[in-house]
Write a protein that holds these residues in place. Structure first.
Motif, PDB file in Angstrom:
ATOM      1  N   GLY A  82      24.409   9.873  37.130  1.00 29.20           N
ATOM      2  CA  GLY A  82      25.587  10.692  36.887  1.00 29.20           C
ATOM      3  C   GLY A  82      25.257  12.161  37.069  1.00 29.20           C
ATOM      4  O   GLY A  82      24.245  12.506  37.668  1.00 29.20           O
ATOM      5  N   VAL A  83      26.123  13.001  36.534  1.00 29.78           N
ATOM      6  CA  VAL A  83      25.939  14.444  36.676  1.00 29.78           C
ATOM      7  C   VAL A  83      26.101  15.139  35.323  1.00 29.78           C
ATOM      8  O   VAL A  83      26.733  14.610  34.413  1.00 29.78           O
ATOM      9  CB  VAL A  83      26.934  15.061  37.687  1.00 29.78           C
ATOM     10  N   ALA A  84      25.541  16.320  35.232  1.00 30.41           N
ATOM     11  CA  ALA A  84      25.713  17.168  34.054  1.00 30.41           C
ATOM     12  C   ALA A  84      26.557  18.369  34.459  1.00 30.41           C
ATOM     13  O   ALA A  84      26.410  18.901  35.558  1.00 30.41           O
ATOM     14  CB  ALA A  84      24.361  17.647  33.524  1.00 30.41           C
ATOM     15  N   GLN A  85      27.452  18.764  33.609  1.00 26.64           N
ATOM     16  CA  GLN A  85      28.280  19.927  33.896  1.00 26.64           C
ATOM     17  C   GLN A  85      27.482  21.201  33.651  1.00 26.64           C
ATOM     18  O   GLN A  85      26.731  21.303  32.686  1.00 26.64           O
ATOM     19  CB  GLN A  85      29.509  19.939  33.001  1.00 26.64           C
ATOM     20  N   VAL A  86      27.659  22.168  34.540  1.00 29.60           N
ATOM     21  CA  VAL A  86      27.005  23.467  34.416  1.00 29.60           C
ATOM     22  C   VAL A  86      28.107  24.519  34.369  1.00 29.60           C
ATOM     23  O   VAL A  86      28.957  24.557  35.279  1.00 29.60           O
ATOM     24  CB  VAL A  86      26.074  23.742  35.617  1.00 29.60           C
ATOM     25  N   PRO A  87      28.112  25.367  33.344  1.00 30.50           N
ATOM     26  CA  PRO A  87      29.136  26.421  33.299  1.00 30.50           C
ATOM     27  C   PRO A  87      28.983  27.367  34.498  1.00 30.50           C
ATOM     28  O   PRO A  87      27.881  27.797  34.819  1.00 30.50           O
ATOM     29  CB  PRO A  87      28.840  27.164  31.996  1.00 30.50           C
ATOM     30  N   ILE A  88      30.083  27.651  35.165  1.00 31.25           N
ATOM     31  CA  ILE A  88      30.056  28.528  36.338  1.00 31.25           C
ATOM     32  C   ILE A  88      31.147  29.577  36.189  1.00 31.25           C
ATOM     33  O   ILE A  88      32.256  29.287  35.769  1.00 31.25           O
ATOM     34  CB  ILE A  88      30.282  27.720  37.636  1.00 31.25           C
ATOM     35  N   GLY A  89      30.783  30.783  36.543  1.00 28.77           N
ATOM     36  CA  GLY A  89      31.732  31.880  36.608  1.00 28.77           C
ATOM     37  C   GLY A  89      31.649  32.515  37.983  1.00 28.77           C
ATOM     38  O   GLY A  89      30.904  32.054  38.848  1.00 28.77           O
ATOM     39  N   PHE A  90      32.397  33.575  38.190  1.00 29.42           N
ATOM     40  CA  PHE A  90      32.381  34.262  39.482  1.00 29.42           C
ATOM     41  C   PHE A  90      32.126  35.736  39.275  1.00 29.42           C
ATOM     42  O   PHE A  90      32.598  36.338  38.310  1.00 29.42           O
ATOM     43  CB  PHE A  90      33.715  34.080  40.215  1.00 29.42           C
ATOM     44  N   GLU A 104      32.895  41.418  51.759  1.00 29.37           N
ATOM     45  CA  GLU A 104      33.107  41.258  50.324  1.00 29.37           C
ATOM     46  C   GLU A 104      33.428  39.803  50.021  1.00 29.37           C
ATOM     47  O   GLU A 104      34.228  39.167  50.733  1.00 29.37           O
ATOM     48  CB  GLU A 104      34.229  42.161  49.832  1.00 29.37           C
ATOM     49  N   PHE A 105      32.793  39.288  48.962  1.00 27.83           N
ATOM     50  CA  PHE A 105      32.966  37.898  48.582  1.00 27.83           C
ATOM     51  C   PHE A 105      33.031  37.773  47.064  1.00 27.83           C
ATOM     52  O   PHE A 105      32.491  38.609  46.347  1.00 27.83           O
ATOM     53  CB  PHE A 105      31.783  37.036  49.081  1.00 27.83           C
ATOM     54  N   TYR A 106      33.690  36.703  46.589  1.00 26.50           N
ATOM     55  CA  TYR A 106      33.576  36.287  45.211  1.00 26.50           C
ATOM     56  C   TYR A 106      32.423  35.294  45.178  1.00 26.50           C
ATOM     57  O   TYR A 106      32.428  34.308  45.937  1.00 26.50           O
ATOM     58  CB  TYR A 106      34.868  35.619  44.709  1.00 26.50           C
ATOM     59  N   VAL A 107      31.441  35.553  44.338  1.00 21.01           N
ATOM     60  CA  VAL A 107      30.217  34.762  44.349  1.00 21.01           C
ATOM     61  C   VAL A 107      30.110  33.919  43.082  1.00 21.01           C
ATOM     62  O   VAL A 107      30.168  34.458  41.972  1.00 21.01           O
ATOM     63  CB  VAL A 107      28.981  35.695  44.465  1.00 21.01           C
ATOM     64  N   PRO A 108      29.981  32.592  43.234  1.00 26.24           N
ATOM     65  CA  PRO A 108      29.810  31.750  42.040  1.00 26.24           C
ATOM     66  C   PRO A 108      28.444  31.981  41.405  1.00 26.24           C
ATOM     67  O   PRO A 108      27.439  32.146  42.098  1.00 26.24           O
ATOM     68  CB  PRO A 108      29.928  30.320  42.599  1.00 26.24           C
ATOM     69  N   MET A 109      28.433  32.037  40.091  1.00 30.04           N
ATOM     70  CA  MET A 109      27.192  32.261  39.333  1.00 30.04           C
ATOM     71  C   MET A 109      27.097  31.209  38.231  1.00 30.04           C
ATOM     72  O   MET A 109      28.063  30.937  37.540  1.00 30.04           O
ATOM     73  CB  MET A 109      27.195  33.654  38.686  1.00 30.04           C
ATOM     74  N   ALA A 110      25.920  30.595  38.107  1.00 31.11           N
ATOM     75  CA  ALA A 110      25.710  29.605  37.055  1.00 31.11           C
ATOM     76  C   ALA A 110      24.730  30.138  36.028  1.00 31.11           C
ATOM     77  O   ALA A 110      23.929  30.979  36.302  1.00 31.11           O
ATOM     78  CB  ALA A 110      25.176  28.310  37.642  1.00 31.11           C
TER      79      ALA A 110
END
Length: 110
Positions: A82-90, A104-110
């Motif tokens: 299975g998988v584990a959830q990782v909190p991600i923001g931008f 310019e980009f919106y960059v996902p960050m974990a």
């Protein structure tokens, strides 16, 4: 065990209140289930979660909720369960001047 010891993480917890293990056993631990036919299926991932839950006494309620097709994981992970959830923001917009991305980009960050 809880991850609540980190600063400002009171709402973020793995929700496991006991170690993921049972008492010591006499003899060798059983091997994790494998399939010689096709080891990368939803059925095999469910079988492994059930095996670990039975062997450890721990419920793995969230691991089975995933959108990744198990058959695409061959060569990337063994004994997929299975998988584990990782909190991600931008972050962003961020100016990127890379080899394959410029602008310019919106960059996902974990």
């Amino acid at each position: 065990w809880h991850l609540s010891s980190c600063i400002n993480c009171k709402q973020f917890s793995f929700g496991i209140s006991t170690p993921i293990m049972k008492e010591k056993r006499s003899g060798p631990m059983p091997k994790i289930p494998r399939s010689s036919d096709n080891d990368y299926t939803q059925e095999m991932s469910r079988t492994r979660r059930e095996f670990i839950a039975r062997e450890t006494g721990t419920q793995l309620n969230h691991l089975g909720h995933y959108s990744i097709p198990p058959e695409t994981l061959s060569g990337n992970i063994e004994n997929f369960a299975g998988v584990a959830q990782v909190p991600i923001g931008f972050a962003g917009p961020m100016l990127v001047n890379g080899e394959h991305a410029k602008g310019e980009f919106y960059v996902p960050m974990a």
